[in-house]
Design a protein around this motif. Structure first.
Motif, PDB file in Angstrom:
ATOM      1  N   ASN A   3       0.851  -1.194   0.000  1.00 29.58           N
ATOM      2  CA  ASN A   3       0.000   0.000   0.000  1.00 29.58           C
ATOM      3  C   ASN A   3       0.884   1.241   0.000  1.00 29.58           C
ATOM      4  N   VAL A   4       0.670   2.103  -0.993  1.00 35.43           N
ATOM      5  CA  VAL A   4       1.488   3.308  -1.139  1.00 35.43           C
ATOM      6  C   VAL A   4       0.576   4.485  -1.412  1.00 35.43           C
ATOM      7  N   ASP A   5       0.790   5.585  -0.697  1.00 37.46           N
ATOM      8  CA  ASP A   5       0.078   6.829  -0.963  1.00 37.46           C
ATOM      9  C   ASP A   5       0.978   7.711  -1.816  1.00 37.46           C
ATOM     10  N   GLY A   6       0.511   8.057  -3.017  1.00 38.47           N
ATOM     11  CA  GLY A   6       1.321   8.869  -3.913  1.00 38.47           C
ATOM     12  C   GLY A   6       0.862  10.308  -3.951  1.00 38.47           C
ATOM     13  N   ALA A   7       1.719  11.155  -4.505  1.00 36.82           N
ATOM     14  CA  ALA A   7       1.383  12.573  -4.620  1.00 36.82           C
ATOM     15  C   ALA A   7       0.396  12.813  -5.761  1.00 36.82           C
ATOM     16  N   ASN A   8       0.395  11.918  -6.752  1.00 36.32           N
ATOM     17  CA  ASN A   8      -0.486  12.076  -7.900  1.00 36.32           C
ATOM     18  C   ASN A   8      -1.807  11.388  -7.611  1.00 36.32           C
ATOM     19  N   GLY A   9      -2.800  12.140  -7.209  1.00 32.91           N
ATOM     20  CA  GLY A   9      -4.071  11.576  -6.763  1.00 32.91           C
ATOM     21  C   GLY A   9      -5.043  11.225  -7.862  1.00 32.91           C
ATOM     22  N   ARG A  10      -4.614  11.290  -9.137  1.00 32.62           N
ATOM     23  CA  ARG A  10      -5.530  11.038 -10.246  1.00 32.62           C
ATOM     24  C   ARG A  10      -5.704   9.548 -10.528  1.00 32.62           C
ATOM     25  N   TYR A  11      -4.791   8.718 -10.040  1.00 32.29           N
ATOM     26  CA  TYR A  11      -4.805   7.306 -10.410  1.00 32.29           C
ATOM     27  C   TYR A  11      -4.680   6.422  -9.171  1.00 32.29           C
ATOM     28  N   LEU A  12      -5.253   5.227  -9.275  1.00 36.43           N
ATOM     29  CA  LEU A  12      -5.118   4.215  -8.239  1.00 36.43           C
ATOM     30  C   LEU A  12      -4.724   2.903  -8.900  1.00 36.43           C
ATOM     31  N   VAL A  13      -3.704   2.247  -8.350  1.00 31.58           N
ATOM     32  CA  VAL A  13      -3.271   0.937  -8.829  1.00 31.58           C
ATOM     33  C   VAL A  13      -3.700  -0.100  -7.804  1.00 31.58           C
ATOM     34  N   LEU A  14      -4.544  -1.033  -8.230  1.00 34.51           N
ATOM     35  CA  LEU A  14      -4.974  -2.154  -7.395  1.00 34.51           C
ATOM     36  C   LEU A  14      -4.428  -3.431  -8.013  1.00 34.51           C
ATOM     37  N   TYR A  15      -3.903  -4.327  -7.179  1.00 32.92           N
ATOM     38  CA  TYR A  15      -3.340  -5.544  -7.747  1.00 32.92           C
ATOM     39  C   TYR A  15      -3.437  -6.685  -6.749  1.00 32.92           C
ATOM     40  N   CYS A  16      -3.435  -7.906  -7.274  1.00 32.48           N
ATOM     41  CA  CYS A  16      -3.179  -9.086  -6.462  1.00 32.48           C
ATOM     42  C   CYS A  16      -2.085  -9.869  -7.167  1.00 32.48           C
ATOM     43  N   SER A  17      -1.289 -10.592  -6.393  1.00 33.79           N
ATOM     44  CA  SER A  17      -0.138 -11.277  -6.975  1.00 33.79           C
ATOM     45  C   SER A  17       0.271 -12.420  -6.072  1.00 33.79           C
ATOM     46  N   ARG A  18       0.663 -13.546  -6.671  1.00 32.46           N
ATOM     47  CA  ARG A  18       1.143 -14.661  -5.865  1.00 32.46           C
ATOM     48  C   ARG A  18       2.653 -14.843  -6.020  1.00 32.46           C
ATOM     49  N   SER A  19       3.141 -14.952  -7.254  1.00 34.18           N
ATOM     50  CA  SER A  19       4.570 -15.202  -7.444  1.00 34.18           C
ATOM     51  C   SER A  19       5.387 -13.922  -7.501  1.00 34.18           C
ATOM     52  N   GLY A  20       4.745 -12.765  -7.692  1.00 37.15           N
ATOM     53  CA  GLY A  20       5.469 -11.491  -7.655  1.00 37.15           C
ATOM     54  C   GLY A  20       5.508 -10.735  -8.967  1.00 37.15           C
ATOM     55  N   ASN A  21       5.214 -11.373 -10.107  1.00 41.06           N
ATOM     56  CA  ASN A  21       5.319 -10.671 -11.383  1.00 41.06           C
ATOM     57  C   ASN A  21       4.268  -9.575 -11.527  1.00 41.06           C
ATOM     58  N   THR A  22       3.038  -9.860 -11.130  1.00 38.94           N
ATOM     59  CA  THR A  22       2.000  -8.826 -11.204  1.00 38.94           C
ATOM     60  C   THR A  22       2.315  -7.684 -10.247  1.00 38.94           C
ATOM     61  N   LYS A  23       2.878  -8.004  -9.096  1.00 42.32           N
ATOM     62  CA  LYS A  23       3.265  -6.951  -8.150  1.00 42.32           C
ATOM     63  C   LYS A  23       4.330  -6.045  -8.763  1.00 42.32           C
ATOM     64  N   ARG A  24       5.295  -6.627  -9.477  1.00 42.67           N
ATOM     65  CA  ARG A  24       6.318  -5.793 -10.100  1.00 42.67           C
ATOM     66  C   ARG A  24       5.720  -4.901 -11.185  1.00 42.67           C
ATOM     67  N   MET A  25       4.742  -5.412 -11.902  1.00 46.16           N
ATOM     68  CA  MET A  25       4.044  -4.558 -12.870  1.00 46.16           C
ATOM     69  C   MET A  25       3.360  -3.396 -12.158  1.00 46.16           C
ATOM     70  N   ALA A  26       2.668  -3.692 -11.052  1.00 43.10           N
ATOM     71  CA  ALA A  26       1.977  -2.647 -10.293  1.00 43.10           C
ATOM     72  C   ALA A  26       2.958  -1.606  -9.778  1.00 43.10           C
ATOM     73  N   GLN A  27       4.095  -2.060  -9.273  1.00 39.48           N
ATOM     74  CA  GLN A  27       5.093  -1.129  -8.745  1.00 39.48           C
ATOM     75  C   GLN A  27       5.640  -0.226  -9.840  1.00 39.48           C
ATOM     76  N   THR A  28       5.806  -0.775 -11.039  1.00 40.75           N
ATOM     77  CA  THR A  28       6.310   0.035 -12.149  1.00 40.75           C
ATOM     78  C   THR A  28       5.299   1.100 -12.541  1.00 40.75           C
ATOM     79  N   ILE A  29       4.023   0.744 -12.570  1.00 38.29           N
ATOM     80  CA  ILE A  29       2.982   1.737 -12.864  1.00 38.29           C
ATOM     81  C   ILE A  29       2.963   2.810 -11.781  1.00 38.29           C
TER      82      ILE A  29
END
Length: 346
Positions: free
Chosen positions: A50-76
């Motif tokens: 869970n991360v609060d960003g300065a850019n309040g226009r977007y929200l990234v929601l994700y679920c991940s088991r092995s970590g690849n989807t999480k890395r995609m979310a972190q990059t976004i």
């Protein structure tokens, strides 16, 4: 006769196992732990779900088991500087892969009967977000069950919202999961989706920014800051020191990402404390070369890392100064141990 009977039985068994393995490849984020280019595999330790960003226009929601989807979310999240939240199942998934397969299939079967697995994540309102990014691994062709539960629980709140789906898989397509999403959130507006498979996860660092650009999603630009906006706090545990950033492009990009929590690693036997911003800081309108003094906050251009100098060092054209820790505050960072640090604007 027994031998003749055994041959077709073995052949049938082999075909069944092959089919099961093919399905399993499509189940998780990718059975192989594919590591994107320029990534040392430590992302999961550096950024919380869970991360609060300065850019309040977007929200990234994700679920991940092995970590690849999480890395995609972190990059976004890091590209846009926006909020990010992990959708967490109430009961964690098993470490044993076969047990995970069985549970996932059972949950997918239950969803067909209208029964969704319990999750611990909820969002009260999506009103402030222009786009909600929804990320998941593809399980047996479908959206992973925790994210299906989230979309089911929040269908009314997502009415009229713009949703951009992103997914990872071993090799399966995204079409079935897109239909899942439109069924679960029928009144949402769906943007172009992004799928990365095991063969394309390595190009994540370029594919995701291109996708975001096609959606018109971008990091909010800072207004030209006044003098006080160049001042930041550096927090280590319960202690805080201050620093003053330079008035150049890289420093302004750094400021736009705050607040930021990182792990500073020792480099060169206590000479520097370093971390790697993701994505790298923009160097437009930024002069090169400096002779770092103790307390200087710099960028080492060839590697893209931020380096905070704990003692003086010879001049280098590859170093770029973006700030300086005030007074004798550098003493808080001196030593050879790594440390968790939070940067905040004053």
């Amino acid at each position: 006769m027994k031998k003749l009977f055994l041959i077709p039985f073995m052949l049938l068994t082999t075909l069944m196992l092959a089919a099961a393995c093919s399905e399993g490849e499509l189940l998780t984020d990718g059975q192989e732990q594919t590591t994107p280019e320029g990534n040392d595999g430590e992302d999961d330790e550096g950024v919380d779900g869970n991360v609060d960003g300065a850019n309040g226009r977007y929200l990234v929601l994700y679920c991940s088991r092995s970590g690849n989807t999480k890395r995609m979310a972190q990059t976004i999240q890091s590209t846009l500087g926006c909020d990010m939240m992990e959708v967490v199942p109430e009961v964690p998934y098993e470490d044993d892969y076969n047990a995970m397969l069985d549970r996932a299939q059972a949950e997918l079967d239950a969803i067909e009967q209208g029964n969704y697995p319990a999750i611990t994540t909820s969002v009260e309102s999506f009103d402030e977000y222009d786009i909600v990014f929804i990320g998941y691994p593809i399980w047996y062709g479908h959206i992973a069950t925790p994210m299906q539960a989230f979309l089911h629980n929040h269908a009314d709140w997502l009415s009229g919202k713009h949703i951009a789906l992103f997914a990872s898989s071993g090799s399966s397509g995204i079409g079935t999961s897109e239909r899942d999403a439109s069924t679960l959130a029928p009144d949402a507006v769906f943007e172009e989706s992004l799928l990365l498979t095991s063969s394309s996860l390595g190009s994540m660092a370029t594919r995701i920014p291109q996708w975001l650009e096609s959606l018109g999603a971008s990091r909010e630009e800072l207004d030209t800051p006044d003098v006080t906006s160049f001042n930041i706090n550096i927090i280590v545990g319960e202690q805080t020191v201050t620093a003053t950033m330079e008035d150049n492009g890289a420093a302004r990009d750094f400021l736009s990402r705050l607040p930021l929590e990182v792990t500073l690693e020792d480099y060169n036997s206590g000479t520097e404390k370093i971390f790697y911003p993701d994505p790298e800081l923009c160097l437009d309108d930024t002069p090169r070369g400096c002779e770092p003094q103790a307390g200087d906050i710099t960028i080492y251009e060839p590697w893209g890392n931020v380096a905070i100098f704990c003692r003086d060092w010879p001049e280098s054209n590859s170093l770029i100064k973006i700030g300086h820790i005030d007074g004798d505050g550098i003493s808080l960072l001196q030593g050879t141990e790594s440390m968790n640090v939070r940067f905040e604007r004053q």
